[in-house]
Write a protein that holds these residues in place. Structure first.
Motif, PDB file in Angstrom:
ATOM      1  N   GLU A  70       0.833  -1.205   0.000  1.00 37.71           N
ATOM      2  CA  GLU A  70       0.000   0.000   0.000  1.00 37.71           C
ATOM      3  C   GLU A  70       0.867   1.254   0.000  1.00 37.71           C
ATOM      4  OE1 GLU A  70      -3.152   0.499  -0.278  1.00 37.71           O
ATOM      5  OE2 GLU A  70      -3.998  -1.506  -0.088  1.00 37.71           O
ATOM      6  N   LYS A  71       1.954   1.219   0.762  1.00 34.01           N
ATOM      7  CA  LYS A  71       2.822   2.390   0.870  1.00 34.01           C
ATOM      8  C   LYS A  71       3.497   2.734  -0.452  1.00 34.01           C
ATOM      9  CE  LYS A  71       3.893   2.289   5.816  1.00 34.01           C
ATOM     10  NZ  LYS A  71       4.964   2.182   6.843  1.00 34.01           N
ATOM     11  N   VAL A  72       3.748   1.730  -1.290  1.00 28.30           N
ATOM     12  CA  VAL A  72       4.404   2.009  -2.581  1.00 28.30           C
ATOM     13  C   VAL A  72       3.397   2.052  -3.724  1.00 28.30           C
ATOM     14  CG1 VAL A  72       6.562   0.983  -1.772  1.00 28.30           C
ATOM     15  CG2 VAL A  72       4.959  -0.426  -3.109  1.00 28.30           C
ATOM     16  N   GLY A  73       2.103   2.104  -3.389  1.00 31.25           N
ATOM     17  CA  GLY A  73       1.074   2.273  -4.411  1.00 31.25           C
ATOM     18  C   GLY A  73       0.746   1.028  -5.198  1.00 31.25           C
ATOM     19  N   LEU A  74       1.026  -0.149  -4.634  1.00 35.72           N
ATOM     20  CA  LEU A  74       0.775  -1.400  -5.352  1.00 35.72           C
ATOM     21  C   LEU A  74      -0.061  -2.371  -4.519  1.00 35.72           C
ATOM     22  CD1 LEU A  74       4.355  -1.904  -6.875  1.00 35.72           C
ATOM     23  CD2 LEU A  74       2.293  -1.193  -8.100  1.00 35.72           C
ATOM     24  N   GLY A  75      -0.946  -1.819  -3.717  1.00 33.10           N
ATOM     25  CA  GLY A  75      -1.717  -2.646  -2.797  1.00 33.10           C
ATOM     26  C   GLY A  75      -2.624  -3.651  -3.472  1.00 33.10           C
ATOM     27  N   ASN A  76      -2.943  -3.436  -4.752  1.00 35.38           N
ATOM     28  CA  ASN A  76      -3.865  -4.338  -5.460  1.00 35.38           C
ATOM     29  C   ASN A  76      -3.143  -5.342  -6.355  1.00 35.38           C
ATOM     30  OD1 ASN A  76      -2.936  -2.440  -7.290  1.00 35.38           O
ATOM     31  ND2 ASN A  76      -4.877  -2.329  -8.428  1.00 35.38           N
ATOM     32  N   ARG A  77      -1.814  -5.458  -6.227  1.00 38.60           N
ATOM     33  CA  ARG A  77      -1.062  -6.307  -7.157  1.00 38.60           C
ATOM     34  C   ARG A  77      -0.517  -7.572  -6.509  1.00 38.60           C
ATOM     35  NH1 ARG A  77      -0.560  -3.234 -11.870  1.00 38.60           N
ATOM     36  NH2 ARG A  77      -0.494  -5.323 -12.792  1.00 38.60           N
ATOM     37  N   GLY A  78      -0.957  -7.892  -5.314  1.00 35.35           N
ATOM     38  CA  GLY A  78      -0.417  -9.044  -4.591  1.00 35.35           C
ATOM     39  C   GLY A  78      -0.613 -10.375  -5.283  1.00 35.35           C
ATOM     40  N   LYS A  79      -1.693 -10.517  -6.054  1.00 37.26           N
ATOM     41  CA  LYS A  79      -1.982 -11.795  -6.712  1.00 37.26           C
ATOM     42  C   LYS A  79      -1.379 -11.900  -8.106  1.00 37.26           C
ATOM     43  CE  LYS A  79      -6.313 -12.560  -4.177  1.00 37.26           C
ATOM     44  NZ  LYS A  79      -7.779 -12.773  -4.300  1.00 37.26           N
ATOM     45  N   ASP A  80      -0.775 -10.824  -8.573  1.00 40.08           N
ATOM     46  CA  ASP A  80      -0.186 -10.822  -9.914  1.00 40.08           C
ATOM     47  C   ASP A  80       1.159 -11.544  -9.930  1.00 40.08           C
ATOM     48  OD1 ASP A  80      -2.250  -9.414 -11.090  1.00 40.08           O
ATOM     49  OD2 ASP A  80      -1.314  -7.466 -10.752  1.00 40.08           O
TER      50      ASP A  80
ATOM     51  N   LEU B 230       3.786  -7.011 -14.499  1.00 40.11           N
ATOM     52  CA  LEU B 230       4.137  -5.705 -13.953  1.00 40.11           C
ATOM     53  C   LEU B 230       5.174  -5.005 -14.830  1.00 40.11           C
ATOM     54  CD1 LEU B 230       4.583  -6.763 -10.214  1.00 40.11           C
ATOM     55  CD2 LEU B 230       2.512  -5.876 -11.304  1.00 40.11           C
ATOM     56  N   SER B 231       5.146  -3.692 -14.817  1.00 36.75           N
ATOM     57  CA  SER B 231       6.180  -2.918 -15.511  1.00 36.75           C
ATOM     58  C   SER B 231       7.500  -3.025 -14.744  1.00 36.75           C
ATOM     59  CB  SER B 231       5.765  -1.454 -15.599  1.00 36.75           C
ATOM     60  OG  SER B 231       5.813  -0.850 -14.302  1.00 36.75           O
ATOM     61  N   GLY B 232       8.570  -2.554 -15.395  1.00 36.60           N
ATOM     62  CA  GLY B 232       9.866  -2.584 -14.731  1.00 36.60           C
ATOM     63  C   GLY B 232       9.880  -1.770 -13.451  1.00 36.60           C
ATOM     64  N   GLY B 233       9.266  -0.593 -13.496  1.00 33.87           N
ATOM     65  CA  GLY B 233       9.218   0.233 -12.297  1.00 33.87           C
ATOM     66  C   GLY B 233       8.423  -0.419 -11.181  1.00 33.87           C
ATOM     67  N   GLN B 234       7.324  -1.077 -11.538  1.00 36.49           N
ATOM     68  CA  GLN B 234       6.536  -1.795 -10.528  1.00 36.49           C
ATOM     69  C   GLN B 234       7.326  -2.960  -9.946  1.00 36.49           C
ATOM     70  OE1 GLN B 234       3.150  -2.578 -13.065  1.00 36.49           O
ATOM     71  NE2 GLN B 234       1.925  -0.981 -12.080  1.00 36.49           N
ATOM     72  N   GLN B 235       8.028  -3.696 -10.807  1.00 29.59           N
ATOM     73  CA  GLN B 235       8.821  -4.822 -10.313  1.00 29.59           C
ATOM     74  C   GLN B 235       9.926  -4.341  -9.355  1.00 29.59           C
ATOM     75  OE1 GLN B 235       9.892  -8.175 -12.910  1.00 29.59           O
ATOM     76  NE2 GLN B 235       8.785  -7.142 -14.557  1.00 29.59           N
ATOM     77  N   GLN B 236      10.544  -3.198  -9.663  1.00 31.38           N
ATOM     78  CA  GLN B 236      11.595  -2.713  -8.777  1.00 31.38           C
ATOM     79  C   GLN B 236      11.013  -2.235  -7.448  1.00 31.38           C
ATOM     80  OE1 GLN B 236      14.420  -3.405  -8.020  1.00 31.38           O
ATOM     81  NE2 GLN B 236      15.849  -2.176  -9.230  1.00 31.38           N
ATOM     82  N   ARG B 237       9.824  -1.650  -7.486  1.00 29.46           N
ATOM     83  CA  ARG B 237       9.170  -1.295  -6.219  1.00 29.46           C
ATOM     84  C   ARG B 237       8.848  -2.547  -5.413  1.00 29.46           C
ATOM     85  NH1 ARG B 237       4.216   2.415  -7.576  1.00 29.46           N
ATOM     86  NH2 ARG B 237       4.534   1.778  -9.745  1.00 29.46           N
ATOM     87  N   ILE B 238       8.430  -3.611  -6.087  1.00 27.72           N
ATOM     88  CA  ILE B 238       8.189  -4.882  -5.400  1.00 27.72           C
ATOM     89  C   ILE B 238       9.492  -5.421  -4.800  1.00 27.72           C
ATOM     90  CG2 ILE B 238       7.508  -7.301  -5.692  1.00 27.72           C
ATOM     91  CD1 ILE B 238       5.163  -5.335  -5.766  1.00 27.72           C
ATOM     92  N   ALA B 239      10.594  -5.283  -5.534  1.00 26.01           N
ATOM     93  CA  ALA B 239      11.883  -5.752  -5.031  1.00 26.01           C
ATOM     94  C   ALA B 239      12.290  -4.990  -3.770  1.00 26.01           C
ATOM     95  CB  ALA B 239      12.956  -5.608  -6.110  1.00 26.01           C
ATOM     96  N   ILE B 240      11.985  -3.692  -3.734  1.00 28.69           N
ATOM     97  CA  ILE B 240      12.265  -2.908  -2.525  1.00 28.69           C
ATOM     98  C   ILE B 240      11.395  -3.395  -1.368  1.00 28.69           C
ATOM     99  CG2 ILE B 240      12.119  -0.604  -1.503  1.00 28.69           C
ATOM    100  CD1 ILE B 240      12.804   0.531  -4.286  1.00 28.69           C
ATOM    101  N   VAL B 241      10.115  -3.613  -1.641  1.00 26.11           N
ATOM    102  CA  VAL B 241       9.214  -4.111  -0.602  1.00 26.11           C
ATOM    103  C   VAL B 241       9.676  -5.478  -0.093  1.00 26.11           C
ATOM    104  CG1 VAL B 241       6.872  -4.948  -0.147  1.00 26.11           C
ATOM    105  CG2 VAL B 241       7.220  -2.782  -1.355  1.00 26.11           C
TER     106      VAL B 241
END
Length: 249
Positions: free
Chosen positions: A131-141, A146-157
């Motif tokens: 939720e903090k990185v704006g991807l609260g709805n992508r847990g089941k994906d 995901l885009s590269g930027g989304q994947q890197q945010r996931i990697a940080i999380v």
């Protein structure tokens, strides 16, 4: 650059050497990092920046020297390095997510297996961070969606899910399309505002100016200059630093 003499560094590097084929990549580096530091490590390609970062958690084995993390020399052969790695989050140039696992499974695997957290507790923490990185709805994906930027945010999380004491970033935006860089840097800025200790190898000079409290310039296997961002960029002292900055600014 002075600190309270009574303050102990969270991470201290003493005489760090790394050789490849008898060539010194890191040539006797000394450095101290304190709780709450946001330190940007910059320098030309091939100067040893990524090698330095990877030595800090022994993904690269140092040839010599000492790395004292939270009072323990992690270069000691008797040190349980896996235990200490749990407190050192690492974000790479490539995202390194498991492609066959959902985002949520990527995030909860290590806390459950390595820290013994319950699945429910691990998922609650992961969802909070998503939720903090704006991807609260992508847990089941799956990562491929995901885009590269989304994947890197996931990697940080994923790294944050282990609740580390320091975060190591190895050029986290270098593999991203330009329009995706900002979304990752914004997450890192938020972490800095939350007083997360961060050591960032980066080519993003704007980020270093805005967010770091120290900038360290590595060239030829040595740190040849360090200062506050204000002083480092406005009044560089070393001629090599001046030459580098003249090409990148």
């Amino acid at each position: 650059m002075t600190r309270d003499n009574m303050e102990k560094p969270l991470l201290e590097v003493q005489g760090l050497i790394k050789k490849f084929d008898r060539r010194n990549i890191l040539d006797g580096i000394d450095a101290k990092f304190y709780k709450g530091d946001v330190v940007c490590v910059i320098g030309p390609s091939g100067s040893g920046k990524s090698t330095f970062l990877r030595c800090l958690n022994r993904l690269e084995e140092p040839t010599g020297g000492h790395i004292i993390f939270e009072g323990t020399d992690i270069c000691d052969i008797n040190t349980d390095i896996d235990k200490h790695r749990q407190k050192m989050g690492m974000v790479f140039q490539q995202f390194n997510l498991f492609p066959h696992m959902t985002v949520m499974d990527n995030l909860t695997c290590a806390p459950i297996k390595l820290q013994g957290k319950s699945k429910e507790a691990a998922q609650d923490k992961a969802h909070e961070l998503l939720e903090k990185v704006g991807l609260g709805n992508r847990g089941k994906d799956f990562p491929a969606r995901l885009s590269g930027g989304q994947q890197q945010r996931i990697a940080i999380v994923r790294a944050l899910c282990m609740e580390p004491d320091v975060m190591l970033f190895d050029e986290p935006t270098s593999a991203l399309d330009p329009e995706m860089v900002g979304e990752v840097l914004n997450v890192m800025k938020d972490l800095a505002e939350q007083k997360m200790t961060m050591i960032v190898v980066t080519h993003e000079m704007g980020f270093a100016k805005e967010v770091a409290n120290r900038v360290m310039f590595l060239d030829g296997g040595k740190f040849i200059e360090e200062n506050t961002p204000e002083e480092f960029f406005a009044h560089p002292q070393n001629e090599r630093t001046k030459l580098f900055l003249s090409k990148v600014l």
